[in-house]
Design a protein around this motif. Sequence first.
Motif: not given
Lengths: 342, 299, 336
Positions: A155, A158-159, C51, C55-56, C58, C279, C288, C291
């Motif tokens: 998180i 990426l955010a 979140f 995100k996961g 999607s 990541s 993605q 996530y």
Amino acid sequence: MDRDSLTYDRQAARPARGGRRAALRDRRVEIVLGAAAFAVLAIIVAMLVTVFARAWPSFSHNGLAWFGPGGDVDAQLRAMQQLQPLPGHSVYWFRAWPLIWGTLLTTGLAVALALVIAVLAAVFLTEFAPAPVKRVVDPAVRLLAGVPSVVYGLIGILAIAPFVNSHLISQHRKESVTYVVQLNGADLTTATLILMVMILPILVAITADALESVPPAWREGSLALGVNRWRTIWRVSLRAARPAIIAATILGTARALGEAVMLAMVSGGRGFAANPLDGLTFFFEPVRPLAATILQNSEGLSNQPVMHTMYAIGAVLLVSAAMLSLTGWAVRRRLGRYGIQT
Amino acid sequence: MPPPVRRIAVDRDPRVAPPRPSANGVATGAVALPLKTARAPAAVVRERMSLDAVWLAYGENWVVRDVSLPVRQGEVLGMIGASGSGKTTLLRALNRLTEITEGAARAGRIALDGQDIHELEVNDLRRRVTMVFQQPNPFPMSIFDNVAYALTEHPERGSRRRRRSGAMRDAVASALQRAGLWDEVANDVDRSALRLSGGQQQRLCIARALAANPEVMLLDEPCSALDPISTAAIEELIVELRESIAIVIVTHNLQQAFRVADHVAFMHLGELVEYGPSEEVFNHPRQQRTRDYVSGAFG
Amino acid sequence: MATAPLAPPTPVARSARERSGAWPLADRIAYWACWATGIGLALLTLAIVVFMLVKGLSFLHPALLFESPSADIKQSATGGFLDPILGTLLVTAIGIAIAAPLGVAIAVWLVEYGRPAALARAVESSVEIVGGAPSIVLAIFGLGIFAQGFLAFLSQRAANGSVYGRSFFAAGIVMALLALPLIVGSTREALQALSPRLREGSFALGKTRATTIRHVLLPSVRPGIATGAVLGMGRIIGDTAIIKILLGGLRVETVGGVPVLGLLRGTGSTLTTYVYEFSPAGEGNAPQKAYFAAFVLLLMVLALNGVVTWLTLRQPGGELPRKRWMDLWRLSAWTR
């Protein structure tokens, strides 16, 4: 050690039936279990010995200056990986100050912030929250404790980091320091914020528990004197909960100290000593705490100098963790003398 | 063969006088109450609080039913009754301490100097009507900080007084003197309050309650956890304080009520059975139930 | 006074919480700060979960759970999560399989025997040290040990003859060290909480201590052991550092031909390193997927937390005394 009221001795253990054989079997079980305990002890001693033995070359080549500043940590590590010493120094040359400073900064700031927020949250949970609200907020805080560090790191990277990058760091600021360091959102601020969220649940849980254990007579007495609920908590309950809060802070610090993964992902990857004199830019400079350094150099561990250096860092972490435990134990003993329970 | 039964004889202690036939009209076989030393009533007696048809409940359970009483400065109001008679609940209602319990309900009017206490700000009220509890509960601070606690936390009386200022020290000293504790702790008021003995702690709690100059003081069985000497000291204290403060004391101890109280209210199962000057209630009770309780038939 | 029972009056006022409206400003600010913090934390948790969910979910389909991952530049060709999931399960299984018996043995020895006293103190301290050591330190220690020549059977040899030192064995054993303090702590507390009558009764019947332990005490502390094991599992599943250092790679790769042994000596990945690699900190080309894997990880850990809560509430006699619950919880929140 805790034993029940019967002292263990041969007489008591000798059974009425079964005779010698049973007593012998009993003794054998004790030995087996003791051996298991001893084995674990041996493993742990082996760990300590290994870590310190392998850390020694790095310390012996650098002396106490190992902890000091000097040169660029990244360049030093690169030199070790390529086995090409920088001019004028041995291949073991290492000055860990930027890493130590990064650790102190992230840990210190995160713990300080988390302490304030945790106390407020704990007071909210124990005193001000109506029952239905408490039923929601309490599990929510515990849930935060269950999130694995890599998820926090994800998180973050990426955010949060992009958000900090685009909204909090102005282009001007980036340009003003380009010649020294890249500002890209993976920095002290992001790392500290996420680290704070990671240690919050421990602090909140222990503080809330301590507040609830304060004798109700004190609370009642204070309210009966016409002191409002907040001042009652502030002057009586929190004071009584002080040992627990200190213990919680130490636990939180140890947790923050050992955090490698999230910080490796988020704190910027550069062994840079953030300079508070840089003003506001200070908060956006990358840092790399000790534990994250080990993780990021884990590929090159077959390389001798790198290995010794990483073990040296590990030794520093171990010693810090041990000293924290010791401090916590000593503090609890001392405050226990004033009749305040932990 | 079972062993022979041995009777254990009790020697009558010759020093203990056998119970006299009562000189003051109480039924024979009753507890002989000591003759009360003549005590002049206070110079000024005026009404501070009044209870008017007060009902109190916890949840659906009515604990106090239709009680009306006056509380006067210059006298001590003693509340007696068996366990569960609602006297403690009534006491706690006087400074709205019942409100910290969920589900407490009330009806009727309680007034302080003519003003309904539920219209006052609750902390204001509790500063004027303070309470001392059954178990001494000094805070985990020094003696000085305990007594000064009420003073430092009452910011509206001028600015928050600085701790350790001369005015504060004087106020603490005078409160400790009024409570009769000054002589014992004057040399070290920074000691932790938890180190005092039980009787000293209770007097400290009284000093703490006195520090902010309350108008009414509520005492919930203050001596039940203490030894006789501390009890005597506190009873003396109570009688001294009644001149300046209206005092209400709840007690299980009938002799104590007799010694200390000027007016006595006897409650039973939530109802006010009898109220009157203590001489009357103890010596010439009008209700049978009062007579039974006072003579020890139940309790 | 009326002798008939009186009727309660109809206008009745219920007690209300003390209002903060009349407090001094500073106190009111503190009050609102507390409220803000409490609600804020709840919202933060919600935000994190939502979140991750959004995100996961999607970009995925359940089939991905059964595909193996492959390193590829194009995100759509990077395959699924099968290997990491297997890796997580395998490492957890090995870790608990080693830590549980060992942990219970140590706890029993500490509580029931504990002689000589110096040894007992040393064992206690060392378990605490392990509990307090950051997992990265345990990881490099493990690498140092398993890269030794005599332990080559636990992993594999690289081309130049040196021992690779990374395998499921290695990772599992070090994971056991991670879970050990939790199991020891939990079992120990459970044993100490048992009434002494239990032991006295058993001895009075002429049983030896060993028999007592086996037939009386251990069955009684099964919930405590289970709690410790589940807490340990949670810690193992959530750990990345040890896996990253002691288990290189992405897909599960066995070593040598022997069926089970080959797997254990082989390398692979777990959900945690999968997330790390995909990541930006790792290869970074499939956020993605990262996530979603992170979301699965989160679910697993939360499910385990739920199990712990359920276990602790099932204690005989109702809820565990709160202090003990806090100690366990505190232990579990240690360095992950």
